[in-house]
Design a protein around this motif. Structure first.
Motif: not given
Ligand code: GTP
Ligand code: MG
Length: 553
Positions: A209-210, A221, A223, A355, A456
């Motif tokens: 993730g981010s 957060d 991940d 995001n 996706n």
């Molecule tokens: P932040 O809002 O900064 O935490 O961004 P993030 O990219 O880390 O998003 P989040 O913590 O919601 O999700 C972590 C990771 O899970 C993302 O970077 C994606 O790789 C994956 N992810 C999140 N949402 C989805 C979704 O709806 N579908 C799929 N396939 N992957 C997702």
């Protein structure tokens, strides 16, 4: 409430040099920095993980002499680098040159004895440093605040910037993860890995993730992905003779149940034995089961999942897109900040855009420029070699991993133009009939009636923004149109406003915009025209759909 994380910097560290090198250069013409060979995602992850394994986290007394502190720890071996930060107390992150030094330090560490409570012994790399006698130590640590700026400070910085390009690059510089913050993220994963290893000795806990995809903002957060592939694929090497051995294991009816069971015990483990892990929640019935907890010392809100390799691959893909051209991150940070300012995104899950979806929209938009700023996923697939071949759960996740093999874009558009065009593009996008598809880099007919459809990239039959409601999408479209209009107005120009007036990016972060009324009037007229157009288009597409259906029957 998250604890405040303040990093106290050590002047002249490697970290600072690295950070200086990471600054985006505003003068780069195409945004493509082709001088330095760039690391593969896996290389970067392995290096950082190895660094984290040589690192300890130490809770320090309020007042401490940095020199004495380092001298004391150096008894166990040379220190590569270190930094201090504050998060409800003073903490130090110390990276030794050699892994053995950590063992040596642990050997000289005791389990605390308590008067009223009983300590559960656990030999972790999260330690407490106590002063033997209460002589008051002088604190010689230089404090440097590493929090993202407050809204007020952000507006100030943005208003004094030279141009919209400068505003976006400044925003990126202020909000991106620092070298120290990244180190702390890898260290936290490594500490959690030590706990999970009590059950699964060969497991790896990887950030995704981010935190690692180049789009992380200070405070985002953490991940984590509990990778058990080493355990699963153990002993695949050939042995001589006509026999092979397999582990006797417990069987469960499905992969999902296995994931739930594994996360359930790891969650219990973190709750009972994980130093500094608080508020452990097991969210096992979610589409993607997870354990959520706070790691108090680092201040990170953590989401631990397993059997989630596709998400790790998505992070790798975003890492490639974010590293290819410096305009990508600046634009994504600007758009994410804009979305947050208007409550289009939220930290609570719901019917809003995430995001992750927003980032996909920016990538798609940059693929649509002429010439394209970013390559499509299909073209990254054609650049892949045998080593890049990757199939996960039947999904083809093959794409080139070596960044140096991707040709730079010839596009020289400015960030200012891109920001305006982004709002213009999505303010007028036919969401009612088209889906966003970064694999092909072009719109396609929506396969279902979800208001927002973003394919996706790896599980191509899924929509990553299925959760988004029509009203949230409408809010996004309205705000995009409004922001495009604000950016087109003369008075948002740097030269035509006095220094403390919001202009450019600052103006579109405000909840109410100047001359909103005249915009709303224009918009209403446009909306009416658009409604008619949309109605005609939907009638047309329905007719086409019916026509195809009849033909196919
Ligand atoms: P932040 O809002 O900064 O935490 O961004 P993030 O990219 O880390 O998003 P989040 O913590 O919601 O999700 C972590 C990771 O899970 C993302 O970077 C994606 O790789 C994956 N992810 C999140 N949402 C989805 C979704 O709806 N579908 C799929 N396939 N992957 C997702
Ligand atoms: Mg995240």
């Amino acid at each position: 409430q998250r604890p405040i994380l303040r990093l106290l910097s050590c002047p002249g560290t490697v970290a600072e040099d690295l950070r200086r090198d990471e600054q985006p250069s505003g003068s780069v013409e195409t945004g493509f920095e082709d001088k330095i060979p760039r690391k593969r995602f896996s290389e970067m992850q392995n290096e950082r993980r190895e660094q984290a394994q040589r690192t300890v986290l130490i809770r320090c007394p309020e007042k401490i002499s940095e020199k004495k502190f380092l001298k004391y720890l150096s008894q166990h071996g040379p220190i590569n680098n270190h930094f201090f930060y504050e998060s409800f107390g003073l903490y130090a992150v110390v990276e030794f040159c050699r892994k053995e030094s950590v063992g040596s330090l642990q050997n000289g560490t005791r389990t605390p004895s308590m008067a009223m409570e009983t300590a559960i012994p656990f030999r972790s790399r999260f330690l407490s440093l106590k002063l033997k006698n209460q002589t008051s130590e002088q604190s010689c640590i230089q404090s440097s605040d590493q929090l993202p700026p407050s809204n007020r400070k952000l507006f100030e910085i943005l208003c004094y910037a030279e141009s919209i390009d400068d505003q976006l690059n400044t925003l990126l510089k202020e909000f991106q993860l620092t070298e120290e913050n990244t180190k702390l993220r890898y260290l936290t994963c490594s500490l959690i890995e030590d706990i999970a290893a009590a059950y699964f000795p060969d497991c790896v806990v990887r950030p995704f993730g981010s935190s690692v995809n180049t789009f992380g903002k200070l405070g985002c957060d953490l991940d984590m992905f509990l990778d058990l592939d080493e355990t699963r694929n153990l002993s695949t090497h050939k042995t001589s003779g006509n026999f092979l051995t397999e582990f006797q294991v417990k069987n469960v009816p499905s992969e999902r149940i296995a994931t739930q069971k594994i996360l359930s015990v790891i969650g219990e483990c973190l709750d009972h034995f994980g130093p500094g892990c608080v508020g452990v929640q097991k969210i096992l019935n979610a589409r993607c089961p997870l354990v959520r907890f706070s790691h108090q010392a680092s201040g990170f809100q953590c989401d631990l999942t397993t059997n989630n390799r596709i998400a790790l691959t998505s992070s790798e893909l975003l890492y490639i897109y974010g590293t290819l051209d410096s305009r990508v991150r600046a634009l994504v940070f600007g758009i994410r900040c804009w979305a947050r300012a208007h409550s289009l995104t939220s930290s609570i899950p719901g019917a809003w855009i995430t995001n992750f979806s927003l980032t996909m929209m920016v990538i798609f938009f940059l693929q649509r420029r002429s010439p394209p700023i970013l390559p499509t996923l299909d073209s990254l697939k054609t650049l892949a070699d045998a080593e890049d071949k990757c199939i996960i759960e039947g999904n083809n996740c093959t794409f080139v991993r070596d960044l140096n093999r991707i040709k730079p874009s010839g596009n020289t558009e400015t960030l200012e133009l891109l920001l305006k065009e982004f709002f213009e593009y999505f303010g007028n996008f036919a969401f009612n009939k088209n889906s966003i598809n970064i694999r092909q880099g072009r719109e396609q007919n929506k396969p279902d009636s979800s208001p927002l459809y973003i394919q996706n990239p790896f599980e191509t039959s899924l929509n990553i923004s299925k959760n988004v409601s029509q009203s949230q999408l409408q809010k996004f479209v309205d705000l995009a149109q409004e922001s495009a209009w604000v950016l087109q107005q003369k008075d948002t120009d740097r030269l035509s406003v006095s220094n403390n007036q919001p202009w450019g990016l600052a103006a579109i972060l405000l909840p109410t915009v100047p001359n909103r009324r005249s915009f709303t009037k224009k918009k209403r007229k446009r909306s009416a025209n658009e409604s008619v157009r949309n109605l005609l288009e939907s009638l047309k597409s329905n007719r086409t759909a019916n026509f195809t259906e009849t033909n196919e029957k």
